[in-house]
Design a protein around this motif. Sequence first.
Motif, PDB file in Angstrom:
ATOM      1  N   LEU A 193      47.186 -22.629  22.316  1.00 32.23           N
ATOM      2  CA  LEU A 193      48.538 -22.422  21.779  1.00 32.23           C
ATOM      3  C   LEU A 193      48.887 -20.938  21.779  1.00 32.23           C
ATOM      4  CD1 LEU A 193      48.403 -24.862  18.717  1.00 32.23           C
ATOM      5  CD2 LEU A 193      49.648 -25.233  20.849  1.00 32.23           C
ATOM      6  N   LEU A 194      47.962 -20.128  21.318  1.00 38.65           N
ATOM      7  CA  LEU A 194      48.179 -18.687  21.245  1.00 38.65           C
ATOM      8  C   LEU A 194      48.316 -18.071  22.627  1.00 38.65           C
ATOM      9  CD1 LEU A 194      48.261 -16.049  19.581  1.00 38.65           C
ATOM     10  CD2 LEU A 194      45.749 -16.052  19.644  1.00 38.65           C
ATOM     11  N   SER A 195      47.556 -18.557  23.595  1.00 34.71           N
ATOM     12  CA  SER A 195      47.555 -17.954  24.933  1.00 34.71           C
ATOM     13  C   SER A 195      48.922 -18.031  25.600  1.00 34.71           C
ATOM     14  CB  SER A 195      46.501 -18.634  25.815  1.00 34.71           C
ATOM     15  OG  SER A 195      46.881 -19.951  26.163  1.00 34.71           O
ATOM     16  N   HIS A 196      49.684 -19.083  25.326  1.00 32.40           N
ATOM     17  CA  HIS A 196      50.995 -19.230  25.955  1.00 32.40           C
ATOM     18  C   HIS A 196      51.913 -18.060  25.584  1.00 32.40           C
ATOM     19  CE1 HIS A 196      49.736 -23.093  27.287  1.00 32.40           C
ATOM     20  NE2 HIS A 196      49.795 -23.678  26.104  1.00 32.40           N
ATOM     21  N   ALA A 197      51.928 -17.724  24.304  1.00 34.01           N
ATOM     22  CA  ALA A 197      52.768 -16.609  23.852  1.00 34.01           C
ATOM     23  C   ALA A 197      52.129 -15.272  24.189  1.00 34.01           C
ATOM     24  CB  ALA A 197      53.013 -16.717  22.347  1.00 34.01           C
ATOM     25  N   ALA A 198      50.782 -15.196  24.092  1.00 35.17           N
ATOM     26  CA  ALA A 198      50.091 -13.926  24.338  1.00 35.17           C
ATOM     27  C   ALA A 198      50.262 -13.469  25.778  1.00 35.17           C
ATOM     28  CB  ALA A 198      48.608 -14.066  24.000  1.00 35.17           C
ATOM     29  N   LEU A 199      50.115 -14.375  26.734  1.00 35.31           N
ATOM     30  CA  LEU A 199      50.236 -13.992  28.132  1.00 35.31           C
ATOM     31  C   LEU A 199      51.656 -13.572  28.491  1.00 35.31           C
ATOM     32  CD1 LEU A 199      47.938 -16.600  29.920  1.00 35.31           C
ATOM     33  CD2 LEU A 199      47.479 -14.197  29.461  1.00 35.31           C
ATOM     34  N   ARG A 200      52.636 -14.048  27.753  1.00 39.91           N
ATOM     35  CA  ARG A 200      54.011 -13.619  28.011  1.00 39.91           C
ATOM     36  C   ARG A 200      54.211 -12.163  27.628  1.00 39.91           C
ATOM     37  NH1 ARG A 200      58.565 -16.726  28.774  1.00 39.91           N
ATOM     38  NH2 ARG A 200      60.477 -15.493  28.766  1.00 39.91           N
ATOM     39  N   LEU A 201      53.531 -11.725  26.560  1.00 39.71           N
ATOM     40  CA  LEU A 201      53.717 -10.358  26.054  1.00 39.71           C
ATOM     41  C   LEU A 201      52.641  -9.392  26.567  1.00 39.71           C
ATOM     42  CD1 LEU A 201      54.554 -11.222  22.335  1.00 39.71           C
ATOM     43  CD2 LEU A 201      56.160 -10.752  24.190  1.00 39.71           C
ATOM     44  N   GLY A 202      51.580  -9.924  27.148  1.00 43.00           N
ATOM     45  CA  GLY A 202      50.407  -9.128  27.536  1.00 43.00           C
ATOM     46  C   GLY A 202      49.206  -9.696  26.829  1.00 43.00           C
ATOM     47  N   GLY A 203      48.238 -10.240  27.591  1.00 42.10           N
ATOM     48  CA  GLY A 203      47.135 -10.956  26.981  1.00 42.10           C
ATOM     49  C   GLY A 203      46.359 -10.140  25.964  1.00 42.10           C
ATOM     50  N   GLY A 204      46.026  -8.907  26.321  1.00 42.52           N
ATOM     51  CA  GLY A 204      45.278  -8.067  25.396  1.00 42.52           C
ATOM     52  C   GLY A 204      46.054  -7.773  24.133  1.00 42.52           C
ATOM     53  N   PHE A 205      47.344  -7.455  24.297  1.00 43.15           N
ATOM     54  CA  PHE A 205      48.168  -7.165  23.128  1.00 43.15           C
ATOM     55  C   PHE A 205      48.341  -8.397  22.256  1.00 43.15           C
ATOM     56  CE2 PHE A 205      52.468  -7.385  21.255  1.00 43.15           C
ATOM     57  CZ  PHE A 205      52.333  -6.378  20.307  1.00 43.15           C
ATOM     58  N   GLY A 206      48.624  -9.551  22.886  1.00 43.44           N
ATOM     59  CA  GLY A 206      48.852 -10.774  22.121  1.00 43.44           C
ATOM     60  C   GLY A 206      47.643 -11.182  21.309  1.00 43.44           C
TER      61      GLY A 206
ATOM     62  N   LEU B  98      50.929 -17.598  13.716  1.00 43.16           N
ATOM     63  CA  LEU B  98      49.525 -17.971  13.859  1.00 43.16           C
ATOM     64  C   LEU B  98      48.612 -16.902  13.265  1.00 43.16           C
ATOM     65  CD1 LEU B  98      49.078 -19.609  17.399  1.00 43.16           C
ATOM     66  CD2 LEU B  98      49.116 -20.707  15.156  1.00 43.16           C
ATOM     67  N   GLY B  99      49.055 -15.648  13.352  1.00 42.62           N
ATOM     68  CA  GLY B  99      48.273 -14.566  12.759  1.00 42.62           C
ATOM     69  C   GLY B  99      48.205 -14.681  11.251  1.00 42.62           C
ATOM     70  N   ILE B 100      49.308 -15.100  10.632  1.00 45.38           N
ATOM     71  CA  ILE B 100      49.312 -15.278   9.175  1.00 45.38           C
ATOM     72  C   ILE B 100      48.406 -16.442   8.772  1.00 45.38           C
ATOM     73  CG2 ILE B 100      50.752 -15.920   7.194  1.00 45.38           C
ATOM     74  CD1 ILE B 100      53.048 -14.401   8.540  1.00 45.38           C
ATOM     75  N   VAL B 101      48.441 -17.510   9.574  1.00 43.95           N
ATOM     76  CA  VAL B 101      47.529 -18.631   9.314  1.00 43.95           C
ATOM     77  C   VAL B 101      46.085 -18.158   9.378  1.00 43.95           C
ATOM     78  CG1 VAL B 101      46.715 -20.860  10.158  1.00 43.95           C
ATOM     79  CG2 VAL B 101      49.160 -20.358  10.159  1.00 43.95           C
ATOM     80  N   SER B 102      45.767 -17.399  10.423  1.00 39.65           N
ATOM     81  CA  SER B 102      44.408 -16.878  10.566  1.00 39.65           C
ATOM     82  C   SER B 102      44.079 -15.876   9.464  1.00 39.65           C
ATOM     83  CB  SER B 102      44.243 -16.223  11.940  1.00 39.65           C
ATOM     84  OG  SER B 102      44.273 -17.188  12.967  1.00 39.65           O
ATOM     85  N   LEU B 103      45.081 -15.107   9.044  1.00 46.79           N
ATOM     86  CA  LEU B 103      44.889 -14.174   7.933  1.00 46.79           C
ATOM     87  C   LEU B 103      44.389 -14.926   6.699  1.00 46.79           C
ATOM     88  CD1 LEU B 103      47.405 -11.403   6.825  1.00 46.79           C
ATOM     89  CD2 LEU B 103      46.367 -12.927   5.156  1.00 46.79           C
ATOM     90  N   CYS B 104      45.077 -16.015   6.372  1.00 44.54           N
ATOM     91  CA  CYS B 104      44.689 -16.796   5.192  1.00 44.54           C
ATOM     92  C   CYS B 104      43.327 -17.461   5.384  1.00 44.54           C
ATOM     93  CB  CYS B 104      45.751 -17.851   4.895  1.00 44.54           C
ATOM     94  SG  CYS B 104      47.349 -17.180   4.378  1.00 44.54           S
ATOM     95  N   ALA B 105      43.106 -17.997   6.585  1.00 42.11           N
ATOM     96  CA  ALA B 105      41.823 -18.644   6.852  1.00 42.11           C
ATOM     97  C   ALA B 105      40.683 -17.641   6.781  1.00 42.11           C
ATOM     98  CB  ALA B 105      41.851 -19.322   8.219  1.00 42.11           C
ATOM     99  N   ASP B 106      40.905 -16.454   7.361  1.00 37.35           N
ATOM    100  CA  ASP B 106      39.860 -15.437   7.324  1.00 37.35           C
ATOM    101  C   ASP B 106      39.615 -14.916   5.918  1.00 37.35           C
ATOM    102  OD1 ASP B 106      39.634 -15.532  10.166  1.00 37.35           O
ATOM    103  OD2 ASP B 106      38.946 -13.449  10.100  1.00 37.35           O
TER     104      ASP B 106
ATOM    105  N   LYS C 280      57.122 -13.773  17.357  1.00 41.32           N
ATOM    106  CA  LYS C 280      57.168 -14.434  16.043  1.00 41.32           C
ATOM    107  C   LYS C 280      56.096 -15.518  15.947  1.00 41.32           C
ATOM    108  CE  LYS C 280      62.054 -13.700  14.909  1.00 41.32           C
ATOM    109  NZ  LYS C 280      63.364 -14.365  14.668  1.00 41.32           N
ATOM    110  N   PHE C 281      55.917 -16.241  17.051  1.00 40.10           N
ATOM    111  CA  PHE C 281      54.914 -17.301  17.055  1.00 40.10           C
ATOM    112  C   PHE C 281      53.510 -16.725  16.858  1.00 40.10           C
ATOM    113  CE2 PHE C 281      51.957 -20.040  19.529  1.00 40.10           C
ATOM    114  CZ  PHE C 281      52.036 -21.169  18.723  1.00 40.10           C
ATOM    115  N   ILE C 282      53.224 -15.623  17.542  1.00 40.92           N
ATOM    116  CA  ILE C 282      51.922 -14.971  17.377  1.00 40.92           C
ATOM    117  C   ILE C 282      51.729 -14.516  15.938  1.00 40.92           C
ATOM    118  CG2 ILE C 282      50.534 -12.954  18.028  1.00 40.92           C
ATOM    119  CD1 ILE C 282      51.742 -13.179  20.834  1.00 40.92           C
ATOM    120  N   VAL C 283      52.797 -13.995  15.337  1.00 42.00           N
ATOM    121  CA  VAL C 283      52.713 -13.536  13.952  1.00 42.00           C
ATOM    122  C   VAL C 283      52.447 -14.702  13.010  1.00 42.00           C
ATOM    123  CG1 VAL C 283      54.030 -12.522  12.051  1.00 42.00           C
ATOM    124  CG2 VAL C 283      54.123 -11.483  14.329  1.00 42.00           C
TER     125      VAL C 283
END
Length: 390
Positions: free
Chosen positions: A125-138, A17-25, A12-15
């Motif tokens: 911030l993103l790396s903490h959640a990404a590495l828990r699920l798989g760095g490449g996937f996160g 941050l992904g939405i924030v980046s979605l809007c920024a992009d 959920k946290f990755i999502v």
Amino acid sequence: MAQGKSDKSALKFIVILGIVSLCADATYEGARSITGAYLGVLGASGFVVGLVAGLGELIGYCFRLFIGYLSDQTRKYWRITTIGYALNTAVVPLLALAGTWQIAALLMIGERTGKAIRTPPRDVLLSHAALRLGGGFGFGLHEALDQIGAVMGPLAVAAVVYYQGGYQGGFAILLVPAVVGMIVLLIGQRIYPNPRDFEHQTSELTGKGLPRKFWIYLGAVGLMAAGFADFPLIAYHFQTKAVATGNTIPLLYALAMGVDGIAALVFGRLFDHFGISILIVAAVVSSLFAPLVFLSNINLALLGIVLWGIGMGAQESILKAAVAAMVPIEKRGFAFGIFNTGYGLSWFLGSALMGILYDRSINALVVFSIIIQLVAVPILVLVNRHVSRP
């Protein structure tokens, strides 16, 4: 059960941050889809377009070195991220008011500076959640969401430019995603004040400095960046050589961003299974974009744009995941800062040189782009051999 809930929260946290980046992009990529052509309309030369694009990246990426260090020292990752996003997106709508290419160039550089401020702490911030699920996937999932915005922004700009017949309205409409993104960011900060809790530090990475493999890896990535043309130069080429019209250039950029998002997910998953070796494949594939984009008609140029998008997607998902896995958690912000600085410096030098080459010989530009990207391949092979050793 707690593990599952924690994994779900990390997702959920990755999502978020992904939405924030979605809007920024949607905001700044929407702008970047027409800034090259816009500078051309305002009277800039090919060299100026390449220089401005590269200088913006240089200033932005070099600033990340300081921001990465500051983030690790203060641990104010959320605060610095918020300041960066605010600047990153606030200056974009102001491009509608730029009357000269010099003012537009300053605003473009300001946007890159805002991105520089928010990127290292955001990546930590993103790396903490990404590495828990798989760095490449996160990182790949984040990039895929990011690229949805990168598609939506150029499409919105293309629609406004088409119906209004000018670039100013295209920049002005981007105020909407800029505001929405900041709201989501502030909400995410309230829900997840301590993202580091997602990560269990099981790695044995230690030492006073960054590992040797990190520096070798940075050298390879720098070569890839130097040979990867920024889209403003591609857009300038499409307009000045009548490969595409001003109305269709944003659509081509949207296509590239869509391919980028898909490639990020695919290559992110492949990275989790095969490691850095998959980046070698991506480097070879993406090196073929230049002749198709700069030496062909619109049909082959479309294929070139697809290959360009594949290269961007692979880099965005794999490069950061590899850095996060190479360095200790307490040095991650600084490592991201150094990495981004090296990447940006290489991007600047490559962009400036390609801008000069474009005005003199497009064939020389193409040869330079292909060769320097392929030179990175044997270095990546060396990194792949060292990646399992300290």
